[in-house]
Design a protein around this motif. Structure first.
Motif, mmCIF file in Angstrom:
data_model
loop_
_atom_site.group_PDB
_atom_site.id
_atom_site.type_symbol
_atom_site.label_atom_id
_atom_site.label_comp_id
_atom_site.label_asym_id
_atom_site.label_seq_id
_atom_site.Cartn_x
_atom_site.Cartn_y
_atom_site.Cartn_z
ATOM 1 N N ALA A 66 18.622 15.015 64.365
ATOM 2 C CA ALA A 66 19.926 14.952 63.701
ATOM 3 C C ALA A 66 19.751 15.075 62.189
ATOM 4 O O ALA A 66 18.790 14.559 61.607
ATOM 5 C CB ALA A 66 20.617 13.642 64.051
ATOM 6 N N ILE A 67 20.678 15.769 61.558
ATOM 7 C CA ILE A 67 20.691 15.898 60.104
ATOM 8 C C ILE A 67 22.138 15.792 59.631
ATOM 9 O O ILE A 67 23.027 16.449 60.173
ATOM 10 C CB ILE A 67 20.045 17.218 59.642
ATOM 11 N N SER A 68 22.374 14.947 58.669
ATOM 12 C CA SER A 68 23.732 14.754 58.177
ATOM 13 C C SER A 68 24.075 15.836 57.155
ATOM 14 O O SER A 68 23.187 16.500 56.610
ATOM 15 C CB SER A 68 23.872 13.377 57.525
ATOM 16 N N SER A 69 25.348 16.001 56.897
ATOM 17 C CA SER A 69 25.761 16.978 55.898
ATOM 18 C C SER A 69 25.230 16.601 54.521
ATOM 19 O O SER A 69 24.874 17.482 53.727
ATOM 20 C CB SER A 69 27.287 17.091 55.872
ATOM 21 N N ALA A 70 25.129 15.304 54.250
ATOM 22 C CA ALA A 70 24.579 14.859 52.966
ATOM 23 C C ALA A 70 23.095 15.208 52.857
ATOM 24 O O ALA A 70 22.619 15.642 51.796
ATOM 25 C CB ALA A 70 24.796 13.355 52.794
ATOM 26 N N GLU A 71 22.356 15.018 53.938
ATOM 27 C CA GLU A 71 20.924 15.345 53.932
ATOM 28 C C GLU A 71 20.715 16.848 53.772
ATOM 29 O O GLU A 71 19.835 17.298 53.031
ATOM 30 C CB GLU A 71 20.267 14.835 55.214
ATOM 31 N N PHE A 72 21.530 17.646 54.477
ATOM 32 C CA PHE A 72 21.418 19.098 54.347
ATOM 33 C C PHE A 72 21.765 19.530 52.929
ATOM 34 O O PHE A 72 21.074 20.368 52.340
ATOM 35 C CB PHE A 72 22.339 19.788 55.352
ATOM 36 N N SER A 73 22.804 18.970 52.356
ATOM 37 C CA SER A 73 23.212 19.315 51.001
ATOM 38 C C SER A 73 22.108 18.992 50.002
ATOM 39 O O SER A 73 21.874 19.737 49.039
ATOM 40 C CB SER A 73 24.492 18.575 50.625
ATOM 41 N N ALA A 74 21.396 17.889 50.239
ATOM 42 C CA ALA A 74 20.283 17.520 49.359
ATOM 43 C C ALA A 74 19.163 18.557 49.437
ATOM 44 O O ALA A 74 18.529 18.878 48.416
ATOM 45 C CB ALA A 74 19.763 16.137 49.727
ATOM 46 N N PHE A 92 25.216 31.210 47.428
ATOM 47 C CA PHE A 92 26.145 30.092 47.327
ATOM 48 C C PHE A 92 26.494 29.587 48.724
ATOM 49 O O PHE A 92 26.760 30.385 49.631
ATOM 50 C CB PHE A 92 27.422 30.516 46.587
ATOM 51 N N ILE A 93 26.503 28.268 48.868
ATOM 52 C CA ILE A 93 26.786 27.643 50.161
ATOM 53 C C ILE A 93 27.935 26.659 50.001
ATOM 54 O O ILE A 93 27.992 25.899 49.029
ATOM 55 C CB ILE A 93 25.533 26.924 50.704
ATOM 56 N N SER A 94 28.877 26.706 50.951
ATOM 57 C CA SER A 94 29.974 25.742 50.967
ATOM 58 C C SER A 94 30.355 25.433 52.414
ATOM 59 O O SER A 94 29.757 25.966 53.344
ATOM 60 C CB SER A 94 31.176 26.270 50.173
ATOM 61 N N ARG A 95 31.355 24.587 52.605
ATOM 62 C CA ARG A 95 31.847 24.175 53.914
ATOM 63 C C ARG A 95 30.736 23.631 54.821
ATOM 64 O O ARG A 95 30.639 23.950 56.010
ATOM 65 C CB ARG A 95 32.591 25.312 54.611
ATOM 66 N N VAL A 96 29.890 22.793 54.254
ATOM 67 C CA VAL A 96 28.821 22.155 55.027
ATOM 68 C C VAL A 96 29.420 21.053 55.893
ATOM 69 O O VAL A 96 30.182 20.201 55.420
ATOM 70 C CB VAL A 96 27.760 21.554 54.082
ATOM 71 N N GLU A 99 17.777 21.294 46.249
ATOM 72 C CA GLU A 99 16.382 21.445 45.819
ATOM 73 C C GLU A 99 15.851 22.855 46.029
ATOM 74 O O GLU A 99 14.727 23.160 45.630
ATOM 75 C CB GLU A 99 15.486 20.460 46.584
ATOM 76 N N LEU A 100 16.640 23.728 46.635
ATOM 77 C CA LEU A 100 16.166 25.057 47.011
ATOM 78 C C LEU A 100 16.405 26.055 45.878
ATOM 79 O O LEU A 100 17.537 26.275 45.456
ATOM 80 C CB LEU A 100 16.901 25.501 48.281
ATOM 81 N N GLU A 101 15.333 26.662 45.401
ATOM 82 C CA GLU A 101 15.438 27.610 44.295
ATOM 83 C C GLU A 101 16.261 28.833 44.709
ATOM 84 O O GLU A 101 16.078 29.396 45.784
ATOM 85 C CB GLU A 101 14.043 28.066 43.859
ATOM 86 N N GLY A 102 17.177 29.229 43.842
ATOM 87 C CA GLY A 102 17.994 30.397 44.097
ATOM 88 C C GLY A 102 19.232 30.119 44.935
ATOM 89 O O GLY A 102 19.959 31.053 45.277
ATOM 90 N N PHE A 103 19.480 28.840 45.240
ATOM 91 C CA PHE A 103 20.643 28.456 46.035
ATOM 92 C C PHE A 103 21.506 27.476 45.246
ATOM 93 O O PHE A 103 20.987 26.681 44.460
ATOM 94 C CB PHE A 103 20.221 27.797 47.356
ATOM 95 N N GLU A 104 22.801 27.555 45.463
ATOM 96 C CA GLU A 104 23.727 26.645 44.792
ATOM 97 C C GLU A 104 24.768 26.163 45.790
ATOM 98 O O GLU A 104 25.373 26.967 46.498
ATOM 99 C CB GLU A 104 24.406 27.326 43.606
ATOM 100 N N LEU A 105 24.942 24.854 45.822
ATOM 101 C CA LEU A 105 25.902 24.244 46.729
ATOM 102 C C LEU A 105 27.235 24.068 46.015
ATOM 103 O O LEU A 105 27.307 23.491 44.935
ATOM 104 C CB LEU A 105 25.379 22.891 47.207
ATOM 105 N N VAL A 106 28.286 24.594 46.616
ATOM 106 C CA VAL A 106 29.640 24.400 46.102
ATOM 107 C C VAL A 106 30.268 23.284 46.936
ATOM 108 O O VAL A 106 30.713 23.506 48.058
ATOM 109 C CB VAL A 106 30.466 25.695 46.202
#
Length: 335
Positions: free
Chosen positions: A253-261, A292-296, A265-272
């Protein structure tokens, strides 16, 4: 400094490649640019200098250390091996060598160690834009929640079909808005104000060659032949930028907060992750080197997992930036 050849320099990918090379201050000795016979003799500007587009026939590839191939598969199949045999490292963005087990498929920062494999054929293949978006995420998840299977629904812009796709969307939009007869040349169906549930050529199993390519690339890059992926590609009436809705079923299991974290930390990625703010090609990714990543959100039901939306510039991040990063890694061996 490396001497560089760019095959397909006047196409969309070639033009973006020149831009990225200049923006990243890639140190070039001599630059040779090639294109189809229609473009031979034209001038290309790069780093304040002008270069004449040459014909590829008869060129001595021993003059260069790196050759970027961005033309058609047919041209790449005809000339890339010749370039490699002459001593140039070939970085292929056409997919011509995607199924060759002796040609490494490399995403800079994900599997750099495979560059050493290029000594066998002196060719490296640049993965598809979809793989370049997705694979860094999959690798980042391995220590926390390895992925068992993937549902990847991609929305491809018309620039993936080249200038003809861009021209067709623009022309059909004008024709429809002015009540003129619609012309169809690039696509078999109307693309303006429409979506087409196919990208690539259909194979016997019902998937397209583009969808099958992503299945293969995922298994190769992740070094996991058993990894399951269900891709569906859709052509959308957007000029530039690819997007995807992704569902990852995970071992743990992985929470949305853990995935967002992990994404933070991932180079070249930005969480909206601002409330009510969404990542889109037009507002975010086009013209950038960022995914860019959103709607996690966590998946519902019996399976553990995560789902999200991602978007990137298919011509910059999705092709040329990785090719240049590979060349930069190769350049380090000359210093």
């Amino acid at each position: 400094m490396l001497n560089i050849a760019i095959v397909g320099a006047t196409g969309q990918v070639g033009e973006h490649l020149l831009t990225v090379l200049e923006e990243r201050d890639f140190e070039i000795g001599e630059l040779y640019v090639f294109a189809s016979s229609n473009s031979v003799g034209e001038s290309i500007s790069f780093a304040g200098k002008s270069y004449v587009v040459q014909a590829l026939e008869g060129f001595d590839f021993s003059k260069v250390q790196v050759a970027f191939f961005n033309a058609s598969k047919a041209i790449t199949e005809q000339y890339a091996s010749l370039a490699a045999e002459s001593g140039a490292l070939v970085i292929d963005s056409t997919g011509a060598f995607r199924y060759d087990p002796l040609v490494p498929m490399v995403i800079a920062g994900v599997n750099d160690e495979r560059i050493a494999m290029s000594s066998q054929k002196h060719i490296i293949t640049n993965p598809s834009p979809d793989a370049l978006m997705l694979m860094p995420v999959l690798k980042a998840m391995v220590p926390k929640a390895p992925v068992n299977d993937i549902t990847f629904t991609a929305m491809h812009s018309v620039s993936g079909s080249g200038k003809s796709g861009v021209d067709e969307l623009a022309k059909q939009t004008a024709q429809l808005l002015n009540a003129r007869e619609l012309e169809k040349r690039c696509y078999t169906e109307q693309i303006a104000f429409n979506v087409l549930p196919i990208v690539g050529d259909l194979e016997a199993n019902g998937y397209t060659n583009a969808e099958i390519a992503l299945m293969l690339e995922t298994k190769i890059i992740m070094n996991n032949p058993g990894l399951s992926i269900a891709p569906s590609f859709v052509r959308v009436p957007v000029f530039h930028g690819n997007s995807a809705s992704v569902v990852l079923n995970t071992e743990a299991a992985i929470s949305s907060a853990e995935f967002s974290a992990l994404i933070d930390e991932l180079e070249g990625f930005e969480l909206v992750n601002v409330e009510n703010e969404l990542a889109t090609p037009v507002s975010d990714s086009v013209g950038t080197d960022t995914v860019f990543i959103s709607r996690v959100k966590e998946t519902l039901g019996d399976h553990t997992g995560i789902s999200f939306w991602m978007t990137a510039d298919n011509l910059r991040y999705g092709s040329t930036v990785n090719a240049v990063k590979i060349a930069e890694l190769y350049q380090e061996s000359f210093q």
